[in-house]
Design an enzyme around this catalytic site. Structure first.
Site, PDB file in Angstrom:
ATOM      1  N   ASP A  33       6.438   3.479  -9.094  1.00  0.00           N
ATOM      2  CA  ASP A  33       5.574   3.235  -7.943  1.00  0.00           C
ATOM      3  C   ASP A  33       6.381   3.484  -6.669  1.00  0.00           C
ATOM      4  OD1 ASP A  33       2.737   1.414  -7.507  1.00  0.00           O
ATOM      5  OD2 ASP A  33       4.100   1.638  -5.785  1.00  0.00           O
ATOM      6  N   VAL A 100      -6.116   3.835  -5.419  1.00  0.00           N
ATOM      7  CA  VAL A 100      -6.118   5.230  -5.881  1.00  0.00           C
ATOM      8  C   VAL A 100      -7.160   5.367  -6.995  1.00  0.00           C
ATOM      9  CG1 VAL A 100      -4.751   7.099  -6.856  1.00  0.00           C
ATOM     10  CG2 VAL A 100      -3.664   5.461  -5.308  1.00  0.00           C
ATOM     11  N   HIS A 104      -4.840   3.861 -13.409  1.00  0.00           N
ATOM     12  CA  HIS A 104      -3.391   3.661 -13.544  1.00  0.00           C
ATOM     13  C   HIS A 104      -3.142   2.230 -13.987  1.00  0.00           C
ATOM     14  CE1 HIS A 104      -4.654   3.066  -9.381  1.00  0.00           C
ATOM     15  NE2 HIS A 104      -3.730   2.129  -9.269  1.00  0.00           N
ATOM     16  N   HIS A 106      -0.301  -0.568 -13.964  1.00  0.00           N
ATOM     17  CA  HIS A 106       0.988  -0.977 -13.407  1.00  0.00           C
ATOM     18  C   HIS A 106       1.751  -1.721 -14.510  1.00  0.00           C
ATOM     19  CE1 HIS A 106      -0.251  -0.749  -8.999  1.00  0.00           C
ATOM     20  NE2 HIS A 106      -1.440  -0.824  -9.569  1.00  0.00           N
TER      21      HIS A 106
HETATM   22  P1  AMP Z   1      -3.884   0.215  -6.809  1.00  0.00           P
HETATM   23  O1  AMP Z   1      -4.091  -0.766  -5.706  1.00  0.00           O
HETATM   24  O2  AMP Z   1      -3.903  -0.447  -8.164  1.00  0.00           O
HETATM   25  O3  AMP Z   1      -4.839   1.387  -6.712  1.00  0.00           O
HETATM   26  O4  AMP Z   1      -2.406   0.725  -6.651  1.00  0.00           O
HETATM   27  C1  AMP Z   1      -2.056   2.006  -6.219  1.00  0.00           C
HETATM   28  C2  AMP Z   1      -0.543   2.091  -6.307  1.00  0.00           C
HETATM   29  O5  AMP Z   1      -0.160   3.447  -6.173  1.00  0.00           O
HETATM   30  C3  AMP Z   1       0.201   1.303  -5.237  1.00  0.00           C
HETATM   31  O6  AMP Z   1       1.068   0.358  -5.886  1.00  0.00           O
HETATM   32  C4  AMP Z   1       0.973   2.377  -4.462  1.00  0.00           C
HETATM   33  O7  AMP Z   1       2.241   1.941  -4.041  1.00  0.00           O
HETATM   34  C5  AMP Z   1       1.074   3.481  -5.501  1.00  0.00           C
HETATM   35  N1  AMP Z   1       1.228   4.828  -4.979  1.00  0.00           N
HETATM   36  C6  AMP Z   1       0.482   5.439  -4.016  1.00  0.00           C
HETATM   37  N2  AMP Z   1       0.907   6.697  -3.815  1.00  0.00           N
HETATM   38  C7  AMP Z   1       1.936   6.908  -4.668  1.00  0.00           C
HETATM   39  C8  AMP Z   1       2.790   8.010  -4.948  1.00  0.00           C
HETATM   40  N3  AMP Z   1       2.676   9.184  -4.301  1.00  0.00           N
HETATM   41  N4  AMP Z   1       3.737   7.869  -5.905  1.00  0.00           N
HETATM   42  C9  AMP Z   1       3.869   6.692  -6.562  1.00  0.00           C
HETATM   43  N5  AMP Z   1       3.093   5.615  -6.355  1.00  0.00           N
HETATM   44  C10 AMP Z   1       2.135   5.714  -5.419  1.00  0.00           C
END
Ligand code: AMP
Length: 122
Positions: A33, A100, A104, A106
């Site tokens: 992340d 996003v 995904h 975590h």
């Molecule tokens: P969510 O709130 O579950 O959609 O989490 C999205 C996650 O994606 C967050 O923890 C961000 O820090 C992570 N994130 C966003 N852009 C990137 C990227 N380019 N590379 C790695 N992690 C990312």
């Protein structure tokens, strides 16, 4: 919600933007992340175009689901958090603050994660 192929994880899957990759197979890609919330904070995403777990659990094939879940377990073991413990989390939609719109998972580890969820204010 229809899948938006311009989301940042779709771009990572297509190789249009870089990621700090830790694992890849036919079903999943895993990377660190960008804004880690724990010493181990890895994201595992399916190769297919699924908005969230809601979409994935409804439309993915059994092979995709099995492959993806196996990848999550594999990554956790590779990261060395399977013995000390880890937390997995997948946000779906507004109430969970999903940022996003590509599924995904975590994986958090290498610290005490304390309580599961903050209590709602009374
Ligand atoms: P969510 O709130 O579950 O959609 O989490 C999205 C996650 O994606 C967050 O923890 C961000 O820090 C992570 N994130 C966003 N852009 C990137 C990227 N380019 N590379 C790695 N992690 C990312």
């Amino acid at each position: 919600m229809p899948y938006d192929d311009q989301n940042i994880f779709a771009k990572i899957l297509r190789g249009e933007i870089p990621c700090n990759k830790v694992y890849e197979d036919d079903f999943a890609l895993a990377f660190h992340d960008i804004n880690p919330l724990a010493p181990c904070h890895v994201l595992v995403i399916p190769k297919g175009a699924y908005v969230s777990l809601d979409d994935f659990s409804d439309k993915a094939t059994d092979a995709e689901i099995a492959g993806f879940i196996r990848a999550v377990g594999h990554v956790a073991r590779e990261q060395g958090v399977h013995e000390s413990g880890y937390r997995i989390l997948a946000n779906h939609g507004r109430d969970a603050h999903q940022e996003v719109p590509h599924l995904h998972i975590h994986i958090f580890g290498k610290r005490d994660m304390k309580g599961m969820l903050a209590k709602a204010p009374a």
